[in-house]
Design a protein around this motif. Structure first.
Motif, PDB file in Angstrom:
ATOM      1  N   ALA A   1       0.830  -1.204   0.000  1.00 34.52           N
ATOM      2  CA  ALA A   1       0.000   0.000   0.000  1.00 34.52           C
ATOM      3  C   ALA A   1       0.864   1.253   0.000  1.00 34.52           C
ATOM      4  O   ALA A   1       0.600   2.212  -0.744  1.00 34.52           O
ATOM      5  CB  ALA A   1      -0.926  -0.004   1.223  1.00 34.52           C
ATOM      6  N   HIS A   2       1.914   1.258   0.828  1.00 34.51           N
ATOM      7  CA  HIS A   2       2.810   2.425   0.849  1.00 34.51           C
ATOM      8  C   HIS A   2       3.520   2.597  -0.502  1.00 34.51           C
ATOM      9  O   HIS A   2       3.653   3.719  -1.011  1.00 34.51           O
ATOM     10  CB  HIS A   2       3.833   2.271   1.963  1.00 34.51           C
ATOM     11  CG  HIS A   2       3.252   2.392   3.341  1.00 34.51           C
ATOM     12  ND1 HIS A   2       2.518   3.491   3.748  1.00 34.51           N
ATOM     13  CD2 HIS A   2       3.281   1.559   4.413  1.00 34.51           C
ATOM     14  CE1 HIS A   2       2.137   3.331   5.003  1.00 34.51           C
ATOM     15  NE2 HIS A   2       2.581   2.167   5.422  1.00 34.51           N
ATOM     16  N   ALA A   3       3.988   1.473  -1.066  1.00 28.19           N
ATOM     17  CA  ALA A   3       4.714   1.559  -2.336  1.00 28.19           C
ATOM     18  C   ALA A   3       3.810   2.044  -3.460  1.00 28.19           C
ATOM     19  O   ALA A   3       4.202   2.902  -4.269  1.00 28.19           O
ATOM     20  CB  ALA A   3       5.316   0.199  -2.685  1.00 28.19           C
ATOM     21  N   LEU A   4       2.582   1.510  -3.522  1.00 25.88           N
ATOM     22  CA  LEU A   4       1.673   1.920  -4.584  1.00 25.88           C
ATOM     23  C   LEU A   4       1.198   3.360  -4.398  1.00 25.88           C
ATOM     24  O   LEU A   4       0.985   4.084  -5.380  1.00 25.88           O
ATOM     25  CB  LEU A   4       0.478   0.964  -4.635  1.00 25.88           C
ATOM     26  CG  LEU A   4       0.813  -0.461  -5.093  1.00 25.88           C
ATOM     27  CD1 LEU A   4      -0.407  -1.356  -4.971  1.00 25.88           C
ATOM     28  CD2 LEU A   4       1.324  -0.462  -6.525  1.00 25.88           C
TER      29      LEU A   4
ATOM     30  N   ARG B   1      -1.765  -8.104  -8.960  1.00 23.71           N
ATOM     31  CA  ARG B   1      -2.133  -8.903  -7.779  1.00 23.71           C
ATOM     32  C   ARG B   1      -1.974  -8.078  -6.494  1.00 23.71           C
ATOM     33  O   ARG B   1      -2.800  -8.168  -5.579  1.00 23.71           O
ATOM     34  CB  ARG B   1      -1.286 -10.167  -7.709  1.00 23.71           C
ATOM     35  CG  ARG B   1      -1.535 -11.140  -8.853  1.00 23.71           C
ATOM     36  CD  ARG B   1      -0.925 -12.500  -8.558  1.00 23.71           C
ATOM     37  NE  ARG B   1      -1.042 -13.394  -9.690  1.00 23.71           N
ATOM     38  CZ  ARG B   1      -2.155 -14.057 -10.030  1.00 23.71           C
ATOM     39  NH1 ARG B   1      -3.259 -13.902  -9.296  1.00 23.71           N
ATOM     40  NH2 ARG B   1      -2.167 -14.858 -11.077  1.00 23.71           N
ATOM     41  N   GLU B   2      -0.902  -7.298  -6.410  1.00 29.88           N
ATOM     42  CA  GLU B   2      -0.698  -6.471  -5.232  1.00 29.88           C
ATOM     43  C   GLU B   2      -1.809  -5.434  -5.093  1.00 29.88           C
ATOM     44  O   GLU B   2      -2.298  -5.170  -3.985  1.00 29.88           O
ATOM     45  CB  GLU B   2       0.666  -5.790  -5.308  1.00 29.88           C
ATOM     46  CG  GLU B   2       1.837  -6.751  -5.119  1.00 29.88           C
ATOM     47  CD  GLU B   2       3.175  -6.055  -5.271  1.00 29.88           C
ATOM     48  OE1 GLU B   2       3.182  -4.874  -5.697  1.00 29.88           O
ATOM     49  OE2 GLU B   2       4.197  -6.683  -4.959  1.00 29.88           O
ATOM     50  N   ARG B   3      -2.212  -4.835  -6.201  1.00 29.74           N
ATOM     51  CA  ARG B   3      -3.307  -3.859  -6.146  1.00 29.74           C
ATOM     52  C   ARG B   3      -4.605  -4.531  -5.697  1.00 29.74           C
ATOM     53  O   ARG B   3      -5.369  -3.949  -4.920  1.00 29.74           O
ATOM     54  CB  ARG B   3      -3.501  -3.200  -7.504  1.00 29.74           C
ATOM     55  CG  ARG B   3      -2.388  -2.243  -7.901  1.00 29.74           C
ATOM     56  CD  ARG B   3      -2.690  -1.553  -9.219  1.00 29.74           C
ATOM     57  NE  ARG B   3      -1.600  -0.683  -9.627  1.00 29.74           N
ATOM     58  CZ  ARG B   3      -1.431   0.557  -9.177  1.00 29.74           C
ATOM     59  NH1 ARG B   3      -2.304   1.064  -8.325  1.00 29.74           N
ATOM     60  NH2 ARG B   3      -0.412   1.289  -9.594  1.00 29.74           N
ATOM     61  N   ALA B   4      -4.865  -5.735  -6.193  1.00 26.21           N
ATOM     62  CA  ALA B   4      -6.087  -6.439  -5.800  1.00 26.21           C
ATOM     63  C   ALA B   4      -6.104  -6.718  -4.301  1.00 26.21           C
ATOM     64  O   ALA B   4      -7.152  -6.616  -3.642  1.00 26.21           O
ATOM     65  CB  ALA B   4      -6.226  -7.736  -6.593  1.00 26.21           C
ATOM     66  N   LEU B   5      -4.952  -7.074  -3.746  1.00 24.70           N
ATOM     67  CA  LEU B   5      -4.884  -7.364  -2.313  1.00 24.70           C
ATOM     68  C   LEU B   5      -5.216  -6.131  -1.474  1.00 24.70           C
ATOM     69  O   LEU B   5      -5.738  -6.263  -0.354  1.00 24.70           O
ATOM     70  CB  LEU B   5      -3.492  -7.879  -1.941  1.00 24.70           C
ATOM     71  CG  LEU B   5      -3.140  -9.294  -2.405  1.00 24.70           C
ATOM     72  CD1 LEU B   5      -1.716  -9.645  -1.977  1.00 24.70           C
ATOM     73  CD2 LEU B   5      -4.123 -10.307  -1.842  1.00 24.70           C
ATOM     74  N   LEU B   6      -4.909  -4.950  -1.979  1.00 24.06           N
ATOM     75  CA  LEU B   6      -5.154  -3.730  -1.214  1.00 24.06           C
ATOM     76  C   LEU B   6      -6.633  -3.549  -0.881  1.00 24.06           C
ATOM     77  O   LEU B   6      -6.972  -2.963   0.148  1.00 24.06           O
ATOM     78  CB  LEU B   6      -4.644  -2.513  -1.982  1.00 24.06           C
ATOM     79  CG  LEU B   6      -3.130  -2.423  -2.191  1.00 24.06           C
ATOM     80  CD1 LEU B   6      -2.785  -1.154  -2.953  1.00 24.06           C
ATOM     81  CD2 LEU B   6      -2.391  -2.450  -0.865  1.00 24.06           C
ATOM     82  N   ILE B   7      -7.516  -4.017  -1.750  1.00 23.93           N
ATOM     83  CA  ILE B   7      -8.954  -3.853  -1.521  1.00 23.93           C
ATOM     84  C   ILE B   7      -9.620  -5.196  -1.256  1.00 23.93           C
ATOM     85  O   ILE B   7     -10.843  -5.327  -1.382  1.00 23.93           O
ATOM     86  CB  ILE B   7      -9.618  -3.140  -2.719  1.00 23.93           C
ATOM     87  CG1 ILE B   7      -9.387  -3.920  -4.011  1.00 23.93           C
ATOM     88  CG2 ILE B   7      -9.102  -1.724  -2.862  1.00 23.93           C
ATOM     89  CD1 ILE B   7     -10.163  -3.379  -5.197  1.00 23.93           C
ATOM     90  N   HIS B   8      -8.805  -6.218  -0.913  1.00 24.96           N
ATOM     91  CA  HIS B   8      -9.317  -7.553  -0.574  1.00 24.96           C
ATOM     92  C   HIS B   8     -10.136  -8.153  -1.720  1.00 24.96           C
ATOM     93  O   HIS B   8     -11.157  -8.819  -1.484  1.00 24.96           O
ATOM     94  CB  HIS B   8     -10.166  -7.488   0.694  1.00 24.96           C
ATOM     95  CG  HIS B   8      -9.472  -6.816   1.844  1.00 24.96           C
ATOM     96  ND1 HIS B   8      -8.417  -7.405   2.510  1.00 24.96           N
ATOM     97  CD2 HIS B   8      -9.647  -5.599   2.424  1.00 24.96           C
ATOM     98  CE1 HIS B   8      -7.984  -6.596   3.458  1.00 24.96           C
ATOM     99  NE2 HIS B   8      -8.702  -5.489   3.422  1.00 24.96           N
TER     100      HIS B   8
END
Length: 324
Positions: free
Chosen positions: A120-123, A290-297
């Protein structure tokens, strides 16, 4: 819960199992009519062999049953991926290994939470940098090119006839460069998403993609989408943008289907092309998705269905926090 460490618990379990096996073997020999002479007679060798085999078999069975969770734990360690959450080991009821299983599952929970926070911080930093670059492209380079374009227009008006074709060509080159700068700025910072909403942003993204790549896009976006938060809308837009970029670069497709629909329990983004169906699961772009998807579950799946092509599906549950 016992204060024993997993190593101590495993030691005592093995000790008790072996003790029980040996005690049972001793009891059987004590109450059975079997006897052993000194020296051992040849007729007694088969009895001893059978007894030893039974003891070893019972010991092996009990040990295998007791240590079976360790095999499952090792298998989970080999396949675990922090970008695919929810893969946990169920408690088998083995009291001595329950602590080890719970500790491993808690470690995965902690690692996934830390990975999500760091992503989240990186994005967020990435989005901030994109906005800064987009502003500089629009405010500085865009304005400079505009000044050059106006200067060329004045030069054309005052130039002799034999120089006007060359100045017109330079004018068109600068105008094309200005359009490219504006397109790059729009891709870096989706102003249409902030100003006009998700529906218009998806329409603009599809139109720009078709215009640049020459690939036809069939678009279906529900008009009555539920209100999503700003983070969820940005994730939807970026994943759609990355998916279309992958189609243009790798798929060799001629047609793309983009749909954004609302179901009773979720909002689903689906992008499918008719290309060659080559999916690079370890690519930086896909890992970023995939990382972006994890941010919003949300749940992201990428596969190549029968008949070729690649399908990207993002499912956002209605439990995602909606905030503006």
């Amino acid at each position: 819960m016992s204060d024993r460490t997993p190593a101590q618990a495993l030691f005592w379990r093995l000790f008790v199992i072996n003790g029980l096996v040996f005690a049972a073997g001793t009891l059987v020999l004590a109450v059975s009519p079997a006897t052993v002479s000194s020296p051992i007679l040849l007729t007694e060798v088969p009895v001893l062999t059978v007894g030893l085999a039974l003891i070893l078999a019972a010991n092996a069975l009990l040990l295998r049953t007791s240590l079976a969770p360790l095999d499952a734990l090792a298998t989970l360690m080999q396949r675990v991926d922090l970008l695919r959450t929810g893969d946990r080991m169920a408690d088998s009821g083995n009291s001595d290994l329950t602590h080890l299983i719970h500790t491993f599952n808690a470690m995965l929970d902690r690692l996934e939470a830390e990975r999500s926070a760091s992503s989240a911080h990186a994005l967020a930093a990435q989005e901030g940098e994109r906005q800064r670059i987009a502003r500089e492209l629009h405010d500085e380079i865009g304005q400079s090119l505009t000044v050059v374009l106006l200067g060329l227009k004045r030069a054309v008006d005052r130039a002799p006839d034999d120089l006007r074709p060359e100045l017109h060509a330079a004018q068109e080159t600068v105008r094309a460069s200005l359009d490219e700068v504006r397109q790059v700025a729009r891709r870096l910072r989706p102003g249409v998403l902030e100003d006009l909403g998700l529906h218009s942003a998806m329409s603009s993204l599809s139109s720009d993609f078709s215009q640049v790549s020459g690939i036809s896009v069939t678009r279906e976006v529900d008009a009555d989408l539920p209100a999503l938060g700003a983070d969820a809308e940005l994730v939807l837009y970026r994943i759609a943008q990355e998916s279309l970029t992958n189609v243009a670069r790798h798929a060799h497709a001629t047609r793309v289907e983009l749909s954004l629909t609302a179901d009773p329990g979720a909002v689903t983004l689906r992008i499918r092309d008719n290309g060659r169906g080559c999916v690079r699961q370890d690519g930086a772009g896909i890992r970023g998705m995939r990382e972006r998807a994890l941010l919003i579950h949300a749940r992201l799946t990428i596969d190549s269905p029968p008949g070729g092509g690649t399908e990207v599906r993002l499912v956002i549950p209605n439990t995602v926090e909606r905030s503006r």
